[in-house]
Scaffold this active site. Structure first.
Site, PDB file in Angstrom:
ATOM      1  CE  LYS A  16      31.712  41.538  55.250  1.00 57.08           C
ATOM      2  NZ  LYS A  16      33.470  41.691  54.143  1.00 57.08           N
ATOM      3  CB  VAL A  57      40.952  43.039  62.092  1.00 54.65           C
ATOM      4  CG1 VAL A  57      41.934  42.391  61.247  1.00 54.65           C
ATOM      5  CG2 VAL A  57      39.334  42.188  62.528  1.00 54.65           C
ATOM      6  CG  ASN A  95      39.314  39.984  51.685  1.00 58.57           C
ATOM      7  OD1 ASN A  95      39.659  39.909  53.094  1.00 58.57           O
ATOM      8  ND2 ASN A  95      40.731  41.068  51.500  1.00 58.57           N
ATOM      9  CG  ASP A 138      35.077  48.740  40.979  1.00 60.60           C
ATOM     10  OD1 ASP A 138      34.444  47.802  41.812  1.00 60.60           O
ATOM     11  OD2 ASP A 138      35.018  50.132  42.117  1.00 60.60           O
ATOM     12  CE1 TYR A 145      30.608  44.654  55.927  1.00 63.62           C
ATOM     13  CE2 TYR A 145      30.473  44.139  58.530  1.00 63.62           C
ATOM     14  CZ  TYR A 145      31.701  44.195  57.271  1.00 63.62           C
ATOM     15  OH  TYR A 145      32.782  43.741  57.659  1.00 63.62           O
ATOM     16  CB  ILE A 189      44.892  37.357  47.888  1.00 66.96           C
ATOM     17  CG1 ILE A 189      45.551  36.270  48.076  1.00 66.96           C
ATOM     18  CG2 ILE A 189      43.924  38.178  49.026  1.00 66.96           C
ATOM     19  CD1 ILE A 189      47.102  36.822  49.435  1.00 66.96           C
TER      20      ILE A 189
HETATM   21  P1  NDP Z   1      40.874  47.451  54.676  1.00 67.87           P
HETATM   22  O1  NDP Z   1      39.601  48.457  54.212  1.00 67.87           O
HETATM   23  O2  NDP Z   1      41.997  46.951  55.028  1.00 67.87           O
HETATM   24  O3  NDP Z   1      40.985  46.461  53.357  1.00 67.87           O
HETATM   25  C1  NDP Z   1      39.859  46.128  52.174  1.00 67.87           C
HETATM   26  C2  NDP Z   1      40.085  45.094  50.970  1.00 67.87           C
HETATM   27  O4  NDP Z   1      39.205  45.467  50.110  1.00 67.87           O
HETATM   28  C3  NDP Z   1      41.575  47.294  50.298  1.00 67.87           C
HETATM   29  O5  NDP Z   1      42.581  46.525  49.846  1.00 67.87           O
HETATM   30  C4  NDP Z   1      40.634  47.488  49.497  1.00 67.87           C
HETATM   31  O6  NDP Z   1      41.077  47.848  48.107  1.00 67.87           O
HETATM   32  C5  NDP Z   1      39.136  45.914  48.360  1.00 67.87           C
HETATM   33  N1  NDP Z   1      38.348  46.557  48.286  1.00 67.87           N
HETATM   34  C6  NDP Z   1      37.681  47.738  48.642  1.00 67.87           C
HETATM   35  N2  NDP Z   1      36.457  48.079  47.619  1.00 67.87           N
HETATM   36  C7  NDP Z   1      36.902  47.326  46.407  1.00 67.87           C
HETATM   37  C8  NDP Z   1      36.182  47.175  45.231  1.00 67.87           C
HETATM   38  N3  NDP Z   1      35.252  47.773  44.918  1.00 67.87           N
HETATM   39  N4  NDP Z   1      36.992  46.646  44.063  1.00 67.87           N
HETATM   40  C9  NDP Z   1      38.092  46.045  45.044  1.00 67.87           C
HETATM   41  N5  NDP Z   1      38.896  45.780  45.879  1.00 67.87           N
HETATM   42  C10 NDP Z   1      38.154  46.640  47.151  1.00 67.87           C
HETATM   43  O7  NDP Z   1      39.619  46.196  55.440  1.00 67.87           O
HETATM   44  P2  NDP Z   1      39.932  44.412  56.081  1.00 67.87           P
HETATM   45  O8  NDP Z   1      40.890  44.205  55.589  1.00 67.87           O
HETATM   46  O9  NDP Z   1      39.700  44.785  57.087  1.00 67.87           O
HETATM   47  O10 NDP Z   1      38.476  44.022  55.108  1.00 67.87           O
HETATM   48  C11 NDP Z   1      38.945  42.846  54.368  1.00 67.87           C
HETATM   49  C12 NDP Z   1      37.483  41.974  54.503  1.00 67.87           C
HETATM   50  O11 NDP Z   1      37.039  41.425  55.990  1.00 67.87           O
HETATM   51  C13 NDP Z   1      36.322  43.222  54.285  1.00 67.87           C
HETATM   52  O12 NDP Z   1      35.649  41.716  54.167  1.00 67.87           O
HETATM   53  C14 NDP Z   1      35.507  42.834  55.983  1.00 67.87           C
HETATM   54  O13 NDP Z   1      34.048  43.388  55.571  1.00 67.87           O
HETATM   55  C15 NDP Z   1      36.134  41.542  56.430  1.00 67.87           C
HETATM   56  N6  NDP Z   1      36.184  42.084  57.891  1.00 67.87           N
HETATM   57  C16 NDP Z   1      36.388  42.590  58.356  1.00 67.87           C
HETATM   58  C17 NDP Z   1      36.290  43.082  59.942  1.00 67.87           C
HETATM   59  C18 NDP Z   1      37.714  44.209  60.929  1.00 67.87           C
HETATM   60  O14 NDP Z   1      37.124  44.808  61.438  1.00 67.87           O
HETATM   61  N7  NDP Z   1      37.818  44.677  59.808  1.00 67.87           N
HETATM   62  C19 NDP Z   1      35.755  41.983  60.451  1.00 67.87           C
HETATM   63  C20 NDP Z   1      35.355  41.134  59.763  1.00 67.87           C
HETATM   64  C21 NDP Z   1      35.408  40.988  58.396  1.00 67.87           C
HETATM   65  P3  NDP Z   1      41.168  48.569  47.287  1.00 67.87           P
HETATM   66  O15 NDP Z   1      40.639  50.150  47.760  1.00 67.87           O
HETATM   67  O16 NDP Z   1      42.878  49.351  46.645  1.00 67.87           O
HETATM   68  O17 NDP Z   1      41.242  48.623  46.629  1.00 67.87           O
HETATM   69  C1  8X3 Z   2      33.642  43.933  59.853  1.00 69.24           C
HETATM   70  C2  8X3 Z   2      33.778  44.147  61.858  1.00 69.24           C
HETATM   71  O1  8X3 Z   2      32.719  45.349  64.014  1.00 69.24           O
HETATM   72  O2  8X3 Z   2      31.384  45.598  62.097  1.00 69.24           O
HETATM   73  O3  8X3 Z   2      32.569  43.017  60.258  1.00 69.24           O
HETATM   74  O4  8X3 Z   2      31.155  43.427  63.335  1.00 69.24           O
HETATM   75  S1  8X3 Z   2      32.544  44.239  62.503  1.00 69.24           S
END
Ligand code: NDP
Ligand code: 8X3
Length: 259
Positions: A163, A192, A92, A65, A159, A12
């Protein structure tokens, strides 16, 4: 529900927060051994301790990263052999930075999004799929796209395009793998409430909260439940794409808010 994932290994990315972390918790509960990755080591270490104690599973953490190909490759290459039998990938890790007009975006923010959500996403899939091809098992690649990859919205040019790219990459991947034992799913969540908006608005919690005001948003656990459903399906069932939105969201641009 039959448990078809017990004792498998799931990899993951973005496991330190939000959707990735919630997937780790739900899969651990079903007896899945986990490779958890992100940049924030301490969070992953605490999560590992917690999940191993609670669910008697094995957790291996990798901190890198996803934007750095050498780090991605060397971390995955250095996995012990028995940890290379990965059957579930949840690709993810991702983020949005800013909600600006296209011509006003700072190039640094553009690079962050494209390097993480597109290039990092590719580096991970490109490194893990060859390992899956070595096993005789049916494997699942679960990519986290977004409803933002269906319809672009104002301020979301970069963004949303990342996607859209996740959709294109998922579709090509699925076609490239259709004669192999690998299923590919693009999961497309709507709103979310995670750290996503706090990151997008550079730590401005009020701005982040306003995104979810007037709507009962999804939480990470809701999306994780759907991801686990996909991962746990019988081998022969593939779900190419799955959108998941809260009750009052119809698409990336159709949201009913009760303010
Ligand atoms: P969070 O910000 O809660 O989690 C993002 C995760 O990505 C963190 O664990 C962060 O870990 C990791 N991450 C970010 N940049 C890097 C990097 N350069 N290298 C390694 N890890 C990285 O957001 P979400 O859980 O909401 O997002 C997860 C996925 O879901 C994303 O792809 C997002 O685009 C997608 N998404 C989110 C939605 C929403 O509304 N929240 C809706 C649709 C899609 P760390 O900072 O520790 O590296
Ligand atoms: C993340 C959610 O609101 O930018 O993909 O569509 S939104």
């Amino acid at each position: 529900m039959e448990n078809r994932v017990k004792n498998k290994i799931a990899f993951i990315t973005g496991a330190s927060s939000g959707i990735g972390k919630a997937c780790a918790e739900k899969l651990a509960k079903l007896g899945v051994n986990l490779i958890l990755t992100a940049r924030r080591k301490e969070i992953l270490e605490n999560l590992k301790k917690d999940l191993e104690e609670k669910y008697q599973i094995k957790v291996l953490i990798l901190t890198f990263d996803v934007r750095n190909y050498d780090e991605v490759k060397s971390n995955i290459d250095s996995l012990p052999d028995d940890w290379k039998n990965i059957e579930i990938l949840i690709n993810n890790a991702g983020l949005a930075v800013g909600l600006d007009k296209f011509h006003e975006y700072k190039i640094d923010d553009v690079d962050k999004m494209i390097d993480t959500n597109v290039k990092g996403f590719i580096y991970i899939g490109n490194s893990i799929i060859p390992l899956m091809l070595k096993t005789d098992k049916v494997c699942s690649v679960i990519n986290i796209g977004s409803v933002a990859g269906d319809i672009a919205y104002p301020g979301g040019s970069i963004y949303c395009s990342t996607k859209f790219a996740v959709k294109a990459l998922s579709d090509s991947m699925r076609a490239d793998l259709m004669d192999k034992k690998i299923k590919v799913t693009n999961i497309k969540p709507g709103l979310v409430e995670t750290e996503f908006s706090v990151v997008r608005f550079r730590g401005d919690q009020d701005k982040a909260d306003s995104v979810y005001k007037g709507i009962d948003p999804l939480y990470a656990e809701d999306v994780a439940e759907t991801i686990v459903y996909v991962a746990n399906l019988p081998d022969k069932i593939q779900i190419p794409e799955l959108s998941i939105t809260p009750l009052h969201q119809a698409s990336g641009i159709h949201i009913f808010k009760n303010n």
